[in-house]
Design an enzyme around this catalytic site. Structure first.
Site, mmCIF file in Angstrom:
data_model
loop_
_atom_site.group_PDB
_atom_site.id
_atom_site.type_symbol
_atom_site.label_atom_id
_atom_site.label_comp_id
_atom_site.label_asym_id
_atom_site.label_seq_id
_atom_site.Cartn_x
_atom_site.Cartn_y
_atom_site.Cartn_z
ATOM 1 N N GLU A 18 -126.186 -62.498 28.899
ATOM 2 C CA GLU A 18 -126.973 -61.199 27.652
ATOM 3 C C GLU A 18 -125.667 -61.793 26.310
ATOM 4 O OE1 GLU A 18 -128.418 -57.506 27.322
ATOM 5 O OE2 GLU A 18 -129.601 -57.411 29.528
ATOM 6 N N LYS B 209 -119.906 -55.761 27.678
ATOM 7 C CA LYS B 209 -119.530 -57.203 29.110
ATOM 8 C C LYS B 209 -119.118 -57.634 27.721
ATOM 9 C CE LYS B 209 -121.481 -56.441 32.237
ATOM 10 N NZ LYS B 209 -120.396 -56.126 33.703
HETATM 11 P P1 NAD Z 1 -125.986 -50.368 38.089
HETATM 12 O O1 NAD Z 1 -126.366 -49.133 36.869
HETATM 13 O O2 NAD Z 1 -127.525 -50.423 39.088
HETATM 14 O O3 NAD Z 1 -124.782 -49.690 38.698
HETATM 15 C C1 NAD Z 1 -123.745 -49.796 38.076
HETATM 16 C C2 NAD Z 1 -123.508 -49.578 39.650
HETATM 17 O O4 NAD Z 1 -121.692 -48.756 38.966
HETATM 18 C C3 NAD Z 1 -123.907 -47.868 39.848
HETATM 19 O O5 NAD Z 1 -123.643 -47.564 41.520
HETATM 20 C C4 NAD Z 1 -122.222 -46.319 39.217
HETATM 21 O O6 NAD Z 1 -122.787 -45.000 39.984
HETATM 22 C C5 NAD Z 1 -121.324 -47.505 39.402
HETATM 23 N N1 NAD Z 1 -120.426 -46.959 38.415
HETATM 24 C C6 NAD Z 1 -120.755 -47.060 36.873
HETATM 25 N N2 NAD Z 1 -120.138 -46.700 36.676
HETATM 26 C C7 NAD Z 1 -118.511 -46.403 37.465
HETATM 27 C C8 NAD Z 1 -117.013 -46.218 37.419
HETATM 28 N N3 NAD Z 1 -116.635 -45.637 36.185
HETATM 29 N N4 NAD Z 1 -116.752 -45.887 38.192
HETATM 30 C C9 NAD Z 1 -116.619 -46.349 39.839
HETATM 31 N N5 NAD Z 1 -118.209 -46.847 39.565
HETATM 32 C C10 NAD Z 1 -119.087 -46.579 38.606
HETATM 33 O O7 NAD Z 1 -125.760 -51.687 37.893
HETATM 34 P P2 NAD Z 1 -126.859 -53.256 37.943
HETATM 35 O O8 NAD Z 1 -128.238 -53.885 37.968
HETATM 36 O O9 NAD Z 1 -126.028 -53.187 39.815
HETATM 37 O O10 NAD Z 1 -125.330 -54.448 37.629
HETATM 38 C C11 NAD Z 1 -124.493 -54.577 38.350
HETATM 39 C C12 NAD Z 1 -123.184 -55.713 37.177
HETATM 40 O O11 NAD Z 1 -124.110 -56.665 37.685
HETATM 41 C C13 NAD Z 1 -123.211 -54.954 35.946
HETATM 42 O O12 NAD Z 1 -121.630 -55.137 35.471
HETATM 43 C C14 NAD Z 1 -123.867 -56.467 34.928
HETATM 44 O O13 NAD Z 1 -123.297 -54.950 34.302
HETATM 45 C C15 NAD Z 1 -124.084 -57.024 36.372
HETATM 46 N N6 NAD Z 1 -125.374 -57.833 35.640
HETATM 47 C C16 NAD Z 1 -126.883 -57.199 35.683
HETATM 48 C C17 NAD Z 1 -127.942 -57.415 35.922
HETATM 49 C C18 NAD Z 1 -129.386 -56.960 36.337
HETATM 50 O O14 NAD Z 1 -130.256 -57.574 35.627
HETATM 51 N N7 NAD Z 1 -129.158 -55.946 37.037
HETATM 52 C C19 NAD Z 1 -127.938 -59.147 35.281
HETATM 53 C C20 NAD Z 1 -126.636 -59.891 35.129
HETATM 54 C C21 NAD Z 1 -124.889 -59.315 35.232
HETATM 55 P P1 TYD Z 2 -134.934 -54.892 30.532
HETATM 56 O O1 TYD Z 2 -135.390 -53.906 32.688
HETATM 57 O O2 TYD Z 2 -134.478 -52.853 30.422
HETATM 58 O O3 TYD Z 2 -133.535 -55.369 30.653
HETATM 59 P P2 TYD Z 2 -132.321 -56.419 29.680
HETATM 60 O O4 TYD Z 2 -132.869 -55.155 28.465
HETATM 61 O O5 TYD Z 2 -131.032 -55.780 30.007
HETATM 62 O O6 TYD Z 2 -133.307 -57.620 29.550
HETATM 63 O O7 TYD Z 2 -135.353 -54.658 29.713
HETATM 64 C C1 TYD Z 2 -136.026 -55.628 30.583
HETATM 65 C C2 TYD Z 2 -137.511 -56.648 29.153
HETATM 66 O O8 TYD Z 2 -138.289 -55.383 29.189
HETATM 67 C C3 TYD Z 2 -136.571 -56.634 27.767
HETATM 68 O O9 TYD Z 2 -136.871 -57.403 26.748
HETATM 69 C C4 TYD Z 2 -136.761 -54.840 27.084
HETATM 70 C C5 TYD Z 2 -138.531 -54.517 27.822
HETATM 71 N N1 TYD Z 2 -139.177 -53.235 27.841
HETATM 72 C C6 TYD Z 2 -139.758 -52.984 28.147
HETATM 73 O O10 TYD Z 2 -140.975 -53.445 27.331
HETATM 74 N N2 TYD Z 2 -140.602 -51.872 28.247
HETATM 75 C C7 TYD Z 2 -140.073 -50.594 29.246
HETATM 76 O O11 TYD Z 2 -140.694 -49.360 28.954
HETATM 77 C C8 TYD Z 2 -138.216 -51.007 29.087
HETATM 78 C C9 TYD Z 2 -137.089 -50.172 30.110
HETATM 79 C C10 TYD Z 2 -137.835 -52.539 28.837
#
Ligand code: NAD
Ligand code: TYD
Length: 351
Positions: free
Chosen positions: A134, A161
């Site tokens: 993103e 980020k």
């Molecule tokens: P998540 O929100 O599920 O988990 C985040 C974790 O970080 C939680 O366990 C939370 O308790 C911990 N945390 C938050 N603030 C904290 C702090 N101040 N100190 C210590 N721990 C803290 O997130 P996720 O989806 O697992 O994402 C993990 C990483 O991967 C993030 O850096 C995110 O930007 C990146 N990322 C996520 C996605 C996705 O699709 N979810 C994709 C690309 C990159």
């Molecule tokens: P999301 O899972 O929040 O991830 P990101 O915004 O980081 O890509 O959302 C994925 C896509 O789905 C995004 O285009 C927003 C859309 N979305 C909905 O249409 N309805 C919802 O309730 C949510 C949470 C997301």
């Protein structure tokens, strides 16, 4: 890396972090310290199966608390850090940007500072920063994000980020901190908190609740099964080039509405419903402010240099994911009680 090398994984109780922690613990090659604040998104249930492993330890703490982080680096001679802790949900970043700046920017710099101090004059260290596609902004109908695409973050989440990515590179450039960064597309799979699209839809279909699709549902995301991401992280941590960036993606673009329709059909089949019944729950709601149209990753560098490819077809991954949520009803009940309901009502009531 040597057998007993101690690594710090931050955010290991969250969605992706839990899969990464499990992978590194099960490899048997590391002593893994999982540091997590246990915000609403962190859940130790995600790691129940490995919590008693001899090479695993959980520590509750906040990455923003520099004194605490500094002590942690004094107590352990970390050979590496894999940094995942973050505030991760775009919608929450729109309603509460300060928390994102605090955790994602200040927290990351606090870790960088501690690593810089503690690793000064030592070799063989690595700071691995886990980031998102993103940061590159939004694509039109054509093209892909590559490692050289300019940064153009458009939400408070992606701006925080992007800022943290810049700080990691700045510490590499200014202080010689050895680092690697990866930017990944949208993940899905077990342990995903039901505020993100796929687990929210699974939860709502199960409970016969409306399926809120933002705008016209035409936004596009590139989806990757979370264990494939964890496998890429292990590979990049162990074999990636110092100071380099790797994009990770699923080669798997879906319009939101097509994805939700597919999920409805999979769940109708598994629940023994009449086909089409869950699709009737789809409700088009007010669009997200500044909603990025399309993300798509070109992951050919990772494939070419380290031989990584996604292992699962999307439909297979979705089936596995739905099965996991069916088998873990209590997990879903636990995380959707209390504060979740307040968040849900506030977030969706004005859409
Ligand atoms: P998540 O929100 O599920 O988990 C985040 C974790 O970080 C939680 O366990 C939370 O308790 C911990 N945390 C938050 N603030 C904290 C702090 N101040 N100190 C210590 N721990 C803290 O997130 P996720 O989806 O697992 O994402 C993990 C990483 O991967 C993030 O850096 C995110 O930007 C990146 N990322 C996520 C996605 C996705 O699709 N979810 C994709 C690309 C990159
Ligand atoms: P999301 O899972 O929040 O991830 P990101 O915004 O980081 O890509 O959302 C994925 C896509 O789905 C995004 O285009 C927003 C859309 N979305 C909905 O249409 N309805 C919802 O309730 C949510 C949470 C997301």
């Amino acid at each position: 890396m040597v057998q007993d090398s101690v690594i710090l994984i931050t955010g290991g109780a969250g969605f992706i972090g839990s899969h990464v922690v499990r992978k590194f613990v099960q490899s048997g090659n590391y002593q893994v310290i999982n540091l997590d604040k246990l915000t609403y998104a962190g859940n130790l249930e995600n790691l129940r199966d490995i919590e008693n492993h001899a090479n695993y330890k959980f520590i509750k703490g906040d990455i923003c608390d520099f004194d605490f982080i500094r002590k942690l680096f004094n107590n352990y001679d970390f050979s590496g850090v894999i940094h995942l802790a973050a505030e991760s949900h775009v919608d929450r970043s729109i309603s509460n940007p300060m928390e994102f700046i605090q955790t994602n920017v200040v927290g990351t710099v606090s870790l960088l500072n501690a690593a810089k101090e503690s690793w000064s004059g030592k070799n063989g260290r690595r700071f691995y920063h886990v980031s998102t596609d993103e940061v590159y902004g939004s694509l039109g109908d054509e093209g892909f994000f590559t490692e050289t695409t300019s940064y153009d973050p458009k939400s408070p989440y992606s701006a925080s980020k992007a800022s943290s990515d810049h700080f990691v590179r700045a510490y590499g450039n200014t202080y010689g901190l050895p680092f690697v960064i990866s930017n990944c597309s949208n993940n899905y799979g077990p342990n995903h908190f039901p505020e993100k699209l796929i687990p929210l839809m699974i939860h709502n279909i199960q409970n016969g609740k409306p399926l809120p699709v933002y705008g016209k549902g035409e936004n596009i995301r590139d989806w990757l099964y979370v264990e494939d991401h964890a496998r890429a992280i292990e590979l990049i941590f162990e074999k990636g080039r110092n100071g380099d960036t790797y994009n990770i993606g699923g080669f798997n673009e879906w319009k939101n509405i097509d994805l939700v329709n597919l999920l409805c059909d999979i769940m109708d089949r598994k629940l023994g419903n009449t086909q089409g019944i869950s699709r009737e729950l789809i409700t088009f709601v007010k669009d997200r402010a500044g909603h990025d149209l399309r993300y798509a990753i070109d992951a050919t560098k990772l494939k070419g240099e380290l031989g990584w490819e996604p292992s699962l077809q999307f439909k297979e991954g979705l089936e596995k994911t739905v099965d996991w949520y069916f088998e873990n009803e209590q997990w879903l009940k636990d995380v959707t009680s209390g504060d979740y309901l307040r968040y849900y009502d506030e977030h969706y009531s004005n859409r």
